[in-house]
Enzyme design. Sequence first.
Site, PDB file in Angstrom:
ATOM      1  N   TYR A  54       0.832  -1.202   0.000  1.00  0.00           N
ATOM      2  CA  TYR A  54       0.000   0.000   0.000  1.00  0.00           C
ATOM      3  C   TYR A  54       0.872   1.258   0.000  1.00  0.00           C
ATOM      4  O   TYR A  54       1.756   1.413   0.844  1.00  0.00           O
ATOM      5  CB  TYR A  54      -0.926   0.025   1.216  1.00  0.00           C
ATOM      6  CG  TYR A  54      -1.995  -1.040   1.237  1.00  0.00           C
ATOM      7  CD1 TYR A  54      -2.283  -1.828   0.124  1.00  0.00           C
ATOM      8  CD2 TYR A  54      -2.753  -1.255   2.382  1.00  0.00           C
ATOM      9  CE1 TYR A  54      -3.262  -2.802   0.159  1.00  0.00           C
ATOM     10  CE2 TYR A  54      -3.746  -2.226   2.426  1.00  0.00           C
ATOM     11  CZ  TYR A  54      -3.992  -3.002   1.304  1.00  0.00           C
ATOM     12  OH  TYR A  54      -4.971  -3.969   1.351  1.00  0.00           O
ATOM     13  N   SER A 205     -13.750  -3.447   1.249  1.00  0.00           N
ATOM     14  CA  SER A 205     -14.631  -2.678   0.373  1.00  0.00           C
ATOM     15  C   SER A 205     -16.119  -2.973   0.578  1.00  0.00           C
ATOM     16  O   SER A 205     -16.841  -3.250  -0.385  1.00  0.00           O
ATOM     17  CB  SER A 205     -14.261  -2.882  -1.100  1.00  0.00           C
ATOM     18  OG  SER A 205     -14.698  -1.785  -1.872  1.00  0.00           O
ATOM     19  N   LYS A 215     -22.581   8.853  -2.922  1.00  0.00           N
ATOM     20  CA  LYS A 215     -22.012  10.094  -3.488  1.00  0.00           C
ATOM     21  C   LYS A 215     -22.287  10.228  -4.976  1.00  0.00           C
ATOM     22  O   LYS A 215     -22.296  11.325  -5.527  1.00  0.00           O
ATOM     23  CB  LYS A 215     -20.495  10.114  -3.286  1.00  0.00           C
ATOM     24  CG  LYS A 215     -20.027  10.222  -1.858  1.00  0.00           C
ATOM     25  CD  LYS A 215     -18.499  10.184  -1.831  1.00  0.00           C
ATOM     26  CE  LYS A 215     -17.972  10.192  -0.409  1.00  0.00           C
ATOM     27  NZ  LYS A 215     -16.490  10.062  -0.392  1.00  0.00           N
ATOM     28  N   ARG A 227     -13.377   9.475  -4.500  1.00  0.00           N
ATOM     29  CA  ARG A 227     -12.407   8.464  -4.904  1.00  0.00           C
ATOM     30  C   ARG A 227     -12.469   8.204  -6.400  1.00  0.00           C
ATOM     31  O   ARG A 227     -11.445   8.035  -7.062  1.00  0.00           O
ATOM     32  CB  ARG A 227     -12.641   7.159  -4.131  1.00  0.00           C
ATOM     33  CG  ARG A 227     -11.699   6.041  -4.524  1.00  0.00           C
ATOM     34  CD  ARG A 227     -11.783   4.856  -3.594  1.00  0.00           C
ATOM     35  NE  ARG A 227     -11.299   5.198  -2.266  1.00  0.00           N
ATOM     36  CZ  ARG A 227     -11.203   4.324  -1.267  1.00  0.00           C
ATOM     37  NH1 ARG A 227     -11.553   3.074  -1.455  1.00  0.00           N
ATOM     38  NH2 ARG A 227     -10.765   4.696  -0.085  1.00  0.00           N
TER      39      ARG A 227
END
Length: 329
Positions: A54, A205, A215, A227
């Site tokens: 990550y 997720s 959103k 995102r």
Amino acid sequence: MNYRKLGKSGLWVSEIALGNWITHGAQVDDTTAQACVHAALDCGITTFDTADVYSETRAESVLGVSLKGIRREGIELCTKVFHPTGSGYNDKGLSRKHIVEACHASLQRLQTDYIDVYYAHRFDATTPLEETFLALSDLVRQGKVLYVGVGEWTAEQIKLGAALAKELKVPFIASQPQYSMLWRVIEAEVMPACEREGIGQVVWSPLAQGILSGKYAPDKPLPEGSRASTTAGSPFFERLAGQWLRKEVLQAVERIRPIAEKCGLTLPQLSIAWVLQNQQVSSAIIGASKPEQVKENVKAAGVSLDPEVMGQINHILNNVVELDPSKTG
């Protein structure tokens, strides 16, 4: 916060875990990342999930700094190995060399002596499974890893791994797949296989890459700073969130919003609570780019949804849900 046993092991984890994929070390500054971690701790989150890959290893370092001074025995610190962390041929995969070296590097970045759950991030078809589990077994014997998990492995791969784990006395207790109202590919094969082996699900997720945050509206531009707007164009994004940015999906998600309101929940809270209704799910991983998101989303812990509500959700999403088990991994 509520807590659940991870599979049939003796390890307790918080129903909601904080993960730092994409955000820490990349999309948000270190001060904000630390504030998110401290907000999680204040809300009762004890399970923290990261990976060496990550943000090109920066996410582990940020998490290590954020947790400095926190009582180590009071948290569950989880990370992963598989993806490339360097340019050499051995800087990837599940070979003995890479696993051992990656574990030592993760320990250093996380500023800890041991990892609670160490995940094989993906299956490595180029390395003998015996080699992988023997390396993990040695790390367990050395006390550097307490438990072992896998990420996005198929049911057959999990079955083979579980057999080796039993032979080598490795505590293989966790599977980390993608799972949400929209993405249910693990239900047909992976979940039954894990249930037989006593392996719990720590799912990632639960908001389907933010699509279930509400959103994104049909026929409207992507919200600035979302995102989808900040990661659009990347192959990984196009494969994940991109598949849900279809009109019929976004319309179906909008129809779920009134159900959430009737339950006294936001759409994200309902989506996380939906995942936690499945008793095979030990924990759901949330991400956050600001502390307020953590404080809001943890309200999904402990929520019990009526069968009628679950039925309404299934009916609305019936034509857009992905169920194909072959898409695991």
